[in-house]
Design a protein around this motif. Structure first.
Motif, PDB file in Angstrom:
ATOM      1  N   ALA A  28       0.835  -1.208   0.000  1.00 50.54           N
ATOM      2  CA  ALA A  28       0.000   0.000   0.000  1.00 50.54           C
ATOM      3  C   ALA A  28       0.871   1.260   0.000  1.00 50.54           C
ATOM      4  CB  ALA A  28      -0.924   0.000   1.217  1.00 50.54           C
ATOM      5  N   TYR A  29       1.947   1.252   0.768  1.00 52.46           N
ATOM      6  CA  TYR A  29       2.877   2.383   0.796  1.00 52.46           C
ATOM      7  C   TYR A  29       3.487   2.591  -0.591  1.00 52.46           C
ATOM      8  CZ  TYR A  29       6.906   5.247   2.206  1.00 52.46           C
ATOM      9  OH  TYR A  29       7.840   6.257   2.334  1.00 52.46           O
ATOM     10  N   ALA A  30       3.948   1.503  -1.195  1.00 56.06           N
ATOM     11  CA  ALA A  30       4.553   1.598  -2.524  1.00 56.06           C
ATOM     12  C   ALA A  30       3.552   2.136  -3.540  1.00 56.06           C
ATOM     13  CB  ALA A  30       5.078   0.225  -2.961  1.00 56.06           C
ATOM     14  N   ASP A  31       2.309   1.745  -3.389  1.00 58.76           N
ATOM     15  CA  ASP A  31       1.262   2.178  -4.319  1.00 58.76           C
ATOM     16  C   ASP A  31       0.905   3.652  -4.122  1.00 58.76           C
ATOM     17  OD1 ASP A  31      -0.630   1.518  -6.402  1.00 58.76           O
ATOM     18  OD2 ASP A  31      -2.216   1.600  -4.902  1.00 58.76           O
ATOM     19  N   GLY A  32       0.913   4.079  -2.883  1.00 57.88           N
ATOM     20  CA  GLY A  32       0.483   5.452  -2.589  1.00 57.88           C
ATOM     21  C   GLY A  32       1.586   6.488  -2.626  1.00 57.88           C
ATOM     22  N   GLU A  33       2.833   6.040  -2.466  1.00 57.40           N
ATOM     23  CA  GLU A  33       3.953   6.983  -2.362  1.00 57.40           C
ATOM     24  C   GLU A  33       4.881   6.949  -3.576  1.00 57.40           C
ATOM     25  OE1 GLU A  33       4.368   9.150   0.136  1.00 57.40           O
ATOM     26  OE2 GLU A  33       2.516   8.453   1.081  1.00 57.40           O
ATOM     27  N   GLY A  34       4.453   6.288  -4.642  1.00 55.54           N
ATOM     28  CA  GLY A  34       5.307   6.221  -5.827  1.00 55.54           C
ATOM     29  C   GLY A  34       6.461   5.251  -5.690  1.00 55.54           C
ATOM     30  N   GLY A  35       6.309   4.291  -4.786  1.00 53.19           N
ATOM     31  CA  GLY A  35       7.340   3.271  -4.609  1.00 53.19           C
ATOM     32  C   GLY A  35       8.044   3.378  -3.269  1.00 53.19           C
ATOM     33  N   ILE A  36       8.748   2.306  -2.921  1.00 53.29           N
ATOM     34  CA  ILE A  36       9.600   2.290  -1.729  1.00 53.29           C
ATOM     35  C   ILE A  36      11.021   2.556  -2.194  1.00 53.29           C
ATOM     36  CG2 ILE A  36      10.539   0.853   0.135  1.00 53.29           C
ATOM     37  CD1 ILE A  36       7.891  -0.750   0.026  1.00 53.29           C
ATOM     38  N   GLY A  37      11.599   3.639  -1.703  1.00 59.05           N
ATOM     39  CA  GLY A  37      12.942   4.014  -2.127  1.00 59.05           C
ATOM     40  C   GLY A  37      13.996   3.028  -1.651  1.00 59.05           C
ATOM     41  N   LEU A  38      15.006   2.827  -2.490  1.00 62.06           N
ATOM     42  CA  LEU A  38      16.102   1.904  -2.179  1.00 62.06           C
ATOM     43  C   LEU A  38      17.415   2.675  -2.085  1.00 62.06           C
ATOM     44  CD1 LEU A  38      15.183  -0.988  -4.661  1.00 62.06           C
ATOM     45  CD2 LEU A  38      14.640  -0.851  -2.216  1.00 62.06           C
ATOM     46  N   THR A  39      18.304   2.186  -1.247  1.00 60.40           N
ATOM     47  CA  THR A  39      19.625   2.787  -1.108  1.00 60.40           C
ATOM     48  C   THR A  39      20.525   2.304  -2.249  1.00 60.40           C
ATOM     49  OG1 THR A  39      20.554   0.978   0.205  1.00 60.40           O
ATOM     50  CG2 THR A  39      19.336   2.696   1.401  1.00 60.40           C
ATOM     51  N   ALA A  40      21.745   2.813  -2.267  1.00 57.26           N
ATOM     52  CA  ALA A  40      22.703   2.429  -3.308  1.00 57.26           C
ATOM     53  C   ALA A  40      23.016   0.938  -3.255  1.00 57.26           C
ATOM     54  CB  ALA A  40      23.991   3.244  -3.156  1.00 57.26           C
ATOM     55  N   THR A  41      22.867   0.328  -2.077  1.00 54.60           N
ATOM     56  CA  THR A  41      23.133  -1.108  -1.939  1.00 54.60           C
ATOM     57  C   THR A  41      21.885  -1.950  -2.154  1.00 54.60           C
ATOM     58  OG1 THR A  41      22.789  -1.004   0.459  1.00 54.60           O
ATOM     59  CG2 THR A  41      25.052  -0.710  -0.346  1.00 54.60           C
ATOM     60  N   LEU A  94       5.624  -7.006  -5.339  1.00 56.10           N
ATOM     61  CA  LEU A  94       6.439  -5.818  -5.598  1.00 56.10           C
ATOM     62  C   LEU A  94       7.526  -6.175  -6.610  1.00 56.10           C
ATOM     63  CD1 LEU A  94       7.068  -4.410  -1.973  1.00 56.10           C
ATOM     64  CD2 LEU A  94       5.547  -3.424  -3.706  1.00 56.10           C
ATOM     65  N   ARG A  95       7.911  -5.198  -7.425  1.00 61.16           N
ATOM     66  CA  ARG A  95       9.008  -5.410  -8.375  1.00 61.16           C
ATOM     67  C   ARG A  95       9.956  -4.220  -8.287  1.00 61.16           C
ATOM     68  NH1 ARG A  95       8.307  -2.227 -13.011  1.00 61.16           N
ATOM     69  NH2 ARG A  95       6.238  -1.223 -13.122  1.00 61.16           N
ATOM     70  N   ARG A  96      11.205  -4.477  -8.591  1.00 59.29           N
ATOM     71  CA  ARG A  96      12.183  -3.390  -8.548  1.00 59.29           C
ATOM     72  C   ARG A  96      12.276  -2.708  -9.910  1.00 59.29           C
ATOM     73  NH1 ARG A  96      18.390  -3.431  -6.156  1.00 59.29           N
ATOM     74  NH2 ARG A  96      18.874  -1.276  -6.756  1.00 59.29           N
ATOM     75  N   LYS A  97      12.243  -1.382  -9.895  1.00 61.32           N
ATOM     76  CA  LYS A  97      12.484  -0.595 -11.098  1.00 61.32           C
ATOM     77  C   LYS A  97      13.461   0.505 -10.731  1.00 61.32           C
ATOM     78  CE  LYS A  97      10.251   2.009 -14.808  1.00 61.32           C
ATOM     79  NZ  LYS A  97       8.971   2.559 -15.346  1.00 61.32           N
ATOM     80  N   LYS A  98      14.697   0.350 -11.192  1.00 59.32           N
ATOM     81  CA  LYS A  98      15.790   1.261 -10.840  1.00 59.32           C
ATOM     82  C   LYS A  98      15.965   1.303  -9.323  1.00 59.32           C
ATOM     83  CE  LYS A  98      15.436   3.905 -15.104  1.00 59.32           C
ATOM     84  NZ  LYS A  98      15.256   5.234 -15.744  1.00 59.32           N
ATOM     85  N   ASP A  99      15.686   2.466  -8.719  1.00 61.15           N
ATOM     86  CA  ASP A  99      15.969   2.600  -7.282  1.00 61.15           C
ATOM     87  C   ASP A  99      14.713   2.606  -6.427  1.00 61.15           C
ATOM     88  OD1 ASP A  99      15.015   5.003  -8.166  1.00 61.15           O
ATOM     89  OD2 ASP A  99      16.506   6.243  -7.125  1.00 61.15           O
ATOM     90  N   VAL A 100      13.620   1.983  -6.930  1.00 55.75           N
ATOM     91  CA  VAL A 100      12.401   1.890  -6.118  1.00 55.75           C
ATOM     92  C   VAL A 100      11.756   0.516  -6.280  1.00 55.75           C
ATOM     93  CG1 VAL A 100      11.843   4.358  -6.152  1.00 55.75           C
ATOM     94  CG2 VAL A 100      10.979   2.872  -7.967  1.00 55.75           C
ATOM     95  N   LEU A 101      10.931   0.135  -5.286  1.00 51.83           N
ATOM     96  CA  LEU A 101      10.081  -1.040  -5.377  1.00 51.83           C
ATOM     97  C   LEU A 101       8.671  -0.572  -5.673  1.00 51.83           C
ATOM     98  CD1 LEU A 101      11.294  -3.135  -2.279  1.00 51.83           C
ATOM     99  CD2 LEU A 101      11.797  -3.579  -4.699  1.00 51.83           C
ATOM    100  N   LEU A 102       8.076  -1.142  -6.707  1.00 52.67           N
ATOM    101  CA  LEU A 102       6.741  -0.729  -7.141  1.00 52.67           C
ATOM    102  C   LEU A 102       5.769  -1.897  -7.076  1.00 52.67           C
ATOM    103  CD1 LEU A 102       7.833   1.259 -10.332  1.00 52.67           C
ATOM    104  CD2 LEU A 102       7.018   2.251  -8.164  1.00 52.67           C
TER     105      LEU A 102
END
Length: 245
Positions: A28-41, A94-102
């Motif tokens: 729900a967070y990923a859907d409402g906030e444009g994804g879950i941000g990921l760090t460089a690692t 959830l799937r990863r796209k660049k630096d976020v999980l969507l």
């Protein structure tokens, strides 16, 4: 044959299951906030980790619990997040796209009807998932014992039981030992039950640990939640007790 996990009761699964609730909130967070941000690692970023520890309401890993040990929280400081992330990826929510999980299309279906996914989530997590602290061989070896564990706890957790209580039933030669002696003599047995069986059942939401008034190092008694009878039908449902033989 493994006991079937099939939700058949009218219960609020998200309220009772920390795992399903964590997965639901994350998608729900990923859907409402444009994804879950990921760090460089590739770890979930601190913004989401802080949000998760406040909103997950995960027993033993609340914001108060976690911030008492760390001033700043990273994904590695919140073990339940590892499981939530693994399970949402495994079930393709959830799937990863660049630096976020969507969220995926399936993830959005999960948001609409999370209860429909419970049987799959529960079965995969309880019987197949390998925690970071475990080896795959240990999880596979435990498969032959799950029917016995669930039937035993189906009876003993009615009034509350601890891992040491279960060790004494399974290994009656150890029963006369004091709790201190048990901790020394049966450390590995108790630890395997604590983390391989009790923790899974608690994180799934079919057991809870009564910890009021206990210190961090003390074990509480484990009891069944309403989710247990709503998803498990076992041979021991009509039995009154299991003694030490």
């Amino acid at each position: 044959m493994l006991p079937e996990i099939k939700l058949h009761g009218d219960v609020d699964v998200a309220a009772l299951s920390p795992l399903l609730r964590g997965m639901l909130l994350s998608v729900a967070y990923a859907d409402g906030e444009g994804g879950i941000g990921l760090t460089a690692t590739g770890a979930m970023n601190r913004k989401f980790v802080h949000w998760a520890c406040v909103h997950f309401l995960w027993p033993g890993f609340t914001a108060e619990d976690l911030y008492s040990m760390n001033k700043v929280l990273n994904e590695s400081d919140m073990p339940p997040l590892w499981v939530v992330r693994d399970m949402t990826r495994h079930l393709k929510l959830l799937r990863r796209k660049k630096d976020v999980l969507l969220p995926t299309r399936r993830g959005r279906e999960f948001l609409v009807n999370p209860q429909a996914f419970f049987d799959l989530v529960a079965t995969d997590y309880l019987y197949s998932y390998v925690h970071t602290t475990e080896r795959e061989e240990e999880v596979r070896a435990r498969l032959r014992w799950w029917r016995m564990f669930l039937n035993l706890l189906n009876i003993k957790a009615r009034e509350g039981c601890t891992p040491i209580d279960v060790v004494k039933i399974l290994y009656p030669d150890l029963a006369p030992l004091s709790d201190t002696e048990m901790t020394i003599e049966a450390w590995k047995l108790k630890s395997d039950l604590q983390y391989g069986v009790f923790r899974r059942l608690c994180w799934l939401g079919v057991l809870y640990e009564a910890r009021e008034g206990l210190t961090l190092l003390q074990n509480g008694a484990f009891h069944k939640t309403p989710l247990w009878p709503a998803c498990l039908q076992l041979e021991s449902d009509t039995q009154s007790d299991i003694g030490v033989h």
